[in-house]
Write a protein that holds these residues in place. Structure first.
Motif, mmCIF file in Angstrom:
data_model
loop_
_atom_site.group_PDB
_atom_site.id
_atom_site.type_symbol
_atom_site.label_atom_id
_atom_site.label_comp_id
_atom_site.label_asym_id
_atom_site.label_seq_id
_atom_site.Cartn_x
_atom_site.Cartn_y
_atom_site.Cartn_z
ATOM 1 N N GLN A 147 0.844 -1.199 0.000
ATOM 2 C CA GLN A 147 0.000 0.000 0.000
ATOM 3 C C GLN A 147 0.877 1.246 0.000
ATOM 4 O O GLN A 147 1.689 1.442 0.909
ATOM 5 N N ASN A 148 0.723 2.065 -1.037
ATOM 6 C CA ASN A 148 1.435 3.345 -1.122
ATOM 7 C C ASN A 148 2.939 3.189 -0.876
ATOM 8 O O ASN A 148 3.556 3.973 -0.145
ATOM 9 N N GLY A 149 3.528 2.170 -1.479
ATOM 10 C CA GLY A 149 4.961 1.979 -1.358
ATOM 11 C C GLY A 149 5.403 1.231 -0.117
ATOM 12 O O GLY A 149 6.582 0.890 0.015
ATOM 13 N N ARG A 150 4.501 0.963 0.797
ATOM 14 C CA ARG A 150 4.829 0.215 2.005
ATOM 15 C C ARG A 150 4.394 -1.243 1.852
ATOM 16 O O ARG A 150 3.395 -1.537 1.211
ATOM 17 N N ILE A 151 5.160 -2.127 2.482
ATOM 18 C CA ILE A 151 4.848 -3.547 2.461
ATOM 19 C C ILE A 151 4.524 -3.998 3.879
ATOM 20 O O ILE A 151 5.358 -3.885 4.779
ATOM 21 N N TYR A 152 3.298 -4.473 4.075
ATOM 22 C CA TYR A 152 2.859 -5.010 5.360
ATOM 23 C C TYR A 152 2.864 -6.538 5.258
ATOM 24 O O TYR A 152 2.455 -7.089 4.241
ATOM 25 N N GLU A 153 3.288 -7.189 6.319
ATOM 26 C CA GLU A 153 3.315 -8.645 6.322
ATOM 27 C C GLU A 153 2.560 -9.194 7.522
ATOM 28 O O GLU A 153 2.666 -8.658 8.633
ATOM 29 N N ILE A 154 1.785 -10.238 7.282
ATOM 30 C CA ILE A 154 1.065 -10.958 8.341
ATOM 31 C C ILE A 154 1.747 -12.311 8.496
ATOM 32 O O ILE A 154 1.754 -13.114 7.563
ATOM 33 N N THR A 155 2.322 -12.544 9.658
ATOM 34 C CA THR A 155 3.128 -13.739 9.903
ATOM 35 C C THR A 155 2.572 -14.509 11.090
ATOM 36 O O THR A 155 2.211 -13.902 12.102
ATOM 37 N N PRO A 156 2.471 -15.835 11.007
ATOM 38 C CA PRO A 156 2.048 -16.617 12.177
ATOM 39 C C PRO A 156 2.979 -16.355 13.362
ATOM 40 O O PRO A 156 4.198 -16.432 13.226
ATOM 41 N N LEU A 157 2.403 -16.059 14.490
ATOM 42 C CA LEU A 157 3.207 -15.705 15.661
ATOM 43 C C LEU A 157 4.004 -16.892 16.189
ATOM 44 O O LEU A 157 5.079 -16.720 16.770
ATOM 45 N N ASP A 158 3.501 -18.110 15.959
ATOM 46 C CA ASP A 158 4.247 -19.263 16.453
ATOM 47 C C ASP A 158 5.525 -19.512 15.663
ATOM 48 O O ASP A 158 6.399 -20.248 16.115
ATOM 49 N N LEU A 171 1.485 -8.428 12.756
ATOM 50 C CA LEU A 171 1.488 -7.533 11.601
ATOM 51 C C LEU A 171 2.709 -6.637 11.704
ATOM 52 O O LEU A 171 2.933 -5.991 12.725
ATOM 53 N N THR A 172 3.503 -6.607 10.633
ATOM 54 C CA THR A 172 4.694 -5.759 10.612
ATOM 55 C C THR A 172 4.787 -5.050 9.271
ATOM 56 O O THR A 172 4.127 -5.425 8.306
ATOM 57 N N ARG A 173 5.623 -4.035 9.248
ATOM 58 C CA ARG A 173 5.961 -3.368 7.999
ATOM 59 C C ARG A 173 7.402 -3.707 7.667
ATOM 60 O O ARG A 173 8.243 -3.813 8.554
#
Length: 212
Positions: A147-158, A171-173
């Motif tokens: 989104q708008n040049g940013r990359i967000y990632e959803i990663t399993p916490l385990d 959730l991280t950028r």
């Protein structure tokens, strides 16, 4: 005549506005529950990310929703107050029609037929510009949002904190990777692999025992 035309154009735009508002109001909303981590968990995550949001989500409902529309769904995803996205996803089936998974358990070979599509791609809607790639099954989820040049990632916490946090995510950028992690992120490459087959494929070890 000109006045009548202007009135018709005005009514048309009013109708479009109404339809857009109705669709937005009636859109399915999936809202995450933000987690409070203990001190050791916080320390482990701080070792990899400068900023992050740990959360829970009703994965069963989300998975059922995505698979109930024959290929396309629109919805809103809320992770805290700052990260809210409206998006439209389509099934992104990358397996061949005759795909199957064969696993060598040592004393027997077990064949698994192709299951439901778990890989999706789509776009942000509602005025945002961006793309979405996500893997969602009954038990796992991993995704990437641009989104708008940013990359967000959803990663399993385990993946980071171990099995005690199974069923939760972070959730991280990409820009928030800390220290040596800033030069690369394994979750991004994992996602590229995940978009090519079932998650079950990646659970098998050693990998040369698995054929499709």
């Amino acid at each position: 005549m000109e006045t009548k035309t202007m009135m018709m154009v005005g009514r048309f735009f009013c109708l479009l506005t109404f339809l857009w508002h109705t669709a937005t109001v009636n859109a399915q909303v999936f809202e995450a529950n933000i987690l409070t981590l203990n001190t050791s968990e916080e320390r482990l995550l701080r070792g990899q990310y400068d900023n992050f949001t740990a959360f829970d989500l009703d994965l069963q409902s989300f998975n059922t929703f995505l698979k109930s529309a024959n290929g396309r769904q629109s919805f809103e995803l809320r992770i805290g107050t700052n990260d809210v996205w409206q998006m439209r996803l389509d099934e992104n089936e990358v397996r061949s029609p005759n795909y199957k998974l064969t696993v060598d358990y040592g004393n027997q070979m077990v064949e698994y037929p192709r299951g439901a599509c778990d890989t999706y791609k789509g776009q942000l809607t509602g005025g945002d510009v961006g793309t979405v790639r996500i893997y969602v099954s009954e038990y796992r989820m991993r995704g990437m949002i641009r989104q708008n040049g940013r990359i967000y990632e959803i990663t399993p916490l385990d993946d980071i904190l171990g099995p005690t946090r199974a069923g939760s995510w972070v959730l991280t950028r990409r820009e928030d990777l800390s220290g040596s992690n800033a030069n690369g992120n394994c979750s991004a490459s994992w996602l590229e692999i995940a978009l090519e087959a079932d998650y079950a494929f990646y659970l098998q070890e050693p990998m040369n025992n698995v054929a499709s």
